[in-house]
Scaffold this motif. Structure first.
Motif, short mmCIF file in Angstrom:
data_model
loop_
_atom_site.label_atom_id
_atom_site.label_comp_id
_atom_site.label_asym_id
_atom_site.label_seq_id
_atom_site.Cartn_x
_atom_site.Cartn_y
_atom_site.Cartn_z
N ARG A 119 39.16 -1.95 -22.93
CA ARG A 119 40.09 -3.08 -22.98
C ARG A 119 41.39 -2.69 -23.68
NH1 ARG A 119 40.97 -7.30 -20.25
NH2 ARG A 119 41.76 -8.39 -22.07
N VAL A 120 41.33 -1.71 -24.59
CA VAL A 120 42.52 -1.30 -25.33
C VAL A 120 43.59 -0.80 -24.37
CG1 VAL A 120 43.45 0.35 -27.00
CG2 VAL A 120 41.27 -0.81 -27.46
N ASP A 121 43.25 0.15 -23.54
CA ASP A 121 44.22 0.69 -22.60
C ASP A 121 44.63 -0.35 -21.57
OD1 ASP A 121 44.44 3.23 -23.74
OD2 ASP A 121 42.67 3.95 -22.69
N HIS A 122 43.70 -1.24 -21.23
CA HIS A 122 44.02 -2.28 -20.25
C HIS A 122 45.13 -3.20 -20.77
CE1 HIS A 122 43.23 -5.20 -17.00
NE2 HIS A 122 43.47 -6.11 -17.93
N VAL A 123 44.99 -3.68 -22.02
CA VAL A 123 45.99 -4.61 -22.53
C VAL A 123 47.29 -3.90 -22.87
CG1 VAL A 123 44.31 -6.30 -23.31
CG2 VAL A 123 45.08 -4.52 -24.90
N LEU A 124 47.23 -2.64 -23.30
CA LEU A 124 48.47 -1.89 -23.53
C LEU A 124 49.28 -1.78 -22.26
CD1 LEU A 124 47.20 0.96 -25.89
CD2 LEU A 124 48.97 -0.73 -26.44
N ASP A 125 48.61 -1.54 -21.16
CA ASP A 125 49.29 -1.48 -19.86
C ASP A 125 49.81 -2.86 -19.47
OD1 ASP A 125 49.94 0.02 -17.34
OD2 ASP A 125 48.60 -1.50 -16.51
N GLU A 126 49.02 -3.89 -19.74
CA GLU A 126 49.40 -5.25 -19.36
C GLU A 126 50.67 -5.71 -20.06
OE1 GLU A 126 47.29 -9.62 -18.76
OE2 GLU A 126 46.18 -7.97 -19.69
N GLY A 128 53.02 -3.65 -21.25
CA GLY A 128 54.09 -2.68 -21.07
C GLY A 128 54.24 -1.65 -22.17
N LEU A 129 53.17 -1.39 -22.93
CA LEU A 129 53.24 -0.42 -24.03
C LEU A 129 52.42 0.84 -23.79
CD1 LEU A 129 53.02 -2.74 -27.19
CD2 LEU A 129 55.08 -1.73 -26.18
N ALA A 130 51.93 1.03 -22.60
CA ALA A 130 51.07 2.19 -22.33
C ALA A 130 51.78 3.50 -22.64
CB ALA A 130 50.59 2.16 -20.88
N LEU A 148 52.91 -5.92 -28.81
CA LEU A 148 51.65 -5.44 -29.38
C LEU A 148 50.81 -6.61 -29.90
CD1 LEU A 148 49.85 -3.07 -30.19
CD2 LEU A 148 51.11 -2.95 -32.36
N GLY A 149 51.48 -7.58 -30.53
CA GLY A 149 50.77 -8.77 -30.99
C GLY A 149 50.15 -9.54 -29.84
N ILE A 150 50.86 -9.63 -28.74
CA ILE A 150 50.33 -10.30 -27.55
C ILE A 150 49.14 -9.52 -27.01
CG2 ILE A 150 50.84 -10.96 -25.16
CD1 ILE A 150 53.72 -11.56 -26.14
N ALA A 151 49.25 -8.18 -27.02
CA ALA A 151 48.12 -7.35 -26.59
C ALA A 151 46.88 -7.63 -27.43
CB ALA A 151 48.50 -5.87 -26.67
N GLY A 152 47.08 -7.77 -28.75
CA GLY A 152 45.96 -8.08 -29.62
C GLY A 152 45.33 -9.43 -29.30
#
Length: 315
Positions: A119-126, A128-130, A148-152
């Protein structure tokens, strides 16, 4: 994006019942009762000091209420096992360890909540921080920290999401992206509560509004209904014979103001009535439109008495 939540069902209700928080003699939140439902974006509005952030922190169990309750799906947040699977939140994008990388920060959150590492890589990509996942957060811009906060918040794929001023620091592309993200999450049946002071964003994003003033509930209704409260539609009319037209409109009971470009701004009369009065007097019109009240106008009208500090007034 078609996702199922980790909790198995989409959409949980946030219930606030007589929620109250006092700090000594100061009442930050006063007997707040409202319901935030799934399937829509609910904007959380109020002047500075109205109690929005305190309310969000009480929902998350970070602040203990003096009285009343805040529940998600009928339970306090602290009673939900592995909380990020139930409620995701962005309260302060800057409240992270600057020495960690974006990936390690999210990996720690995932491990503490039993969330799969994938899920970490998934949300980073979602968000735009990959491409910068390996960089230290201390070098991130404010907009990157917000992402990053939104990813969290998205990490646990939760049915309920809370965002406190999520637009801060985002560039126009980021604002457009986050607007679509919130609407997409609500369309999936999730409960999305967004606190913001930007009326334009709320007008473009929210379906429902909860408005506070000095800790008290001022309104809980749709954006459309709220925009129409406390402000009358204005008919904007323009004519080469403006003085005679203004006299006719005033005689018929309208209130007439003159705008900077010379157009007449009329309240108290419908656009049809304005047209009839002009026709009766053979006055040619070059413009006749209706300007509906804006969300910002309605907000200012409703919260004027709830503003803690007014510009231009001695303190």
């Amino acid at each position: 994006m078609n996702r199922r939540t980790s909790c198995g069902t989409v959409g949980r209700v946030i219930e606030l019942r007589e929620l109250t928080k006092r700090y000594g003699r100061t009442t930050a939140v006063d007997s707040l009762t409202c319901t935030v439902r799934p399937g829509q974006v609910t904007g959380f509005l109020g002047p500075n000091g109205s109690g929005k952030s305190t309310t969000l922190r009480m929902i998350l169990g970070l602040v203990e209420p003096t009285r009343g309750s805040a529940t998600v799906d009928g339970r306090r947040f602290r009673d939900h096992h592995r909380g990020l699977r139930h409620v995701g939140a962005l309260l302060d994008g800057g409240d992270v360890h600057g020495g960690r990388s974006a990936r390690s920060h999210l990996a720690a959150l995932a491990a503490s909540n039993g969330i799969p590492r994938a899920r970490v890589d998934h949300v980073l990509d979602e968000v735009g921080l990959a491409a910068v996942a390996h960089r230290r957060i201390g070098g991130f811009s404010l907009g990157m920290r917000q992402r990053l906060g939104i990813a969290g918040a998205l990490l646990g794929d939760p049915p309920v999401l809370l965002f406190d001023e999520p637009i801060n620091g985002l560039d126009p592309e980021g604002v457009h992206w986050v607007r679509g993200l919130f609407r997409g999450l609500a369309a999936q049946g999730r409960t999305v509560l967004v606190s913001s002071h930007l009326m334009t964003e709320m007008a473009n994003t929210a379906d429902q509004l909860v408005v506070l003033g000095k800790g008290r509930l001022l309104a809980a209704e749709s954006v459309t209904d709220f925009a129409g409260r406390g402000a009358r539609p204005t008919v904007v009319v323009r004519s080469a014979d403006g003085a005679r037209l203004a006299e006719a409109l005033t005689s018929a009971g309208g209130s007439v103001g003159i705008e900077a470009d010379g157009a007449l701004a009329v309240t108290g009369l419908t656009v049809t009535r304005v047209s009839e009065l002009a026709m009766d007097r053979r006055i040619t019109l070059s413009e006749l439109t209706t300007r509906t009240p804006s969300l910002e106008e309605a907000f200012m009208n409703l919260t004027t008495d709830s503003v803690e500090f007014l510009a231009g007034e001695p303190q």
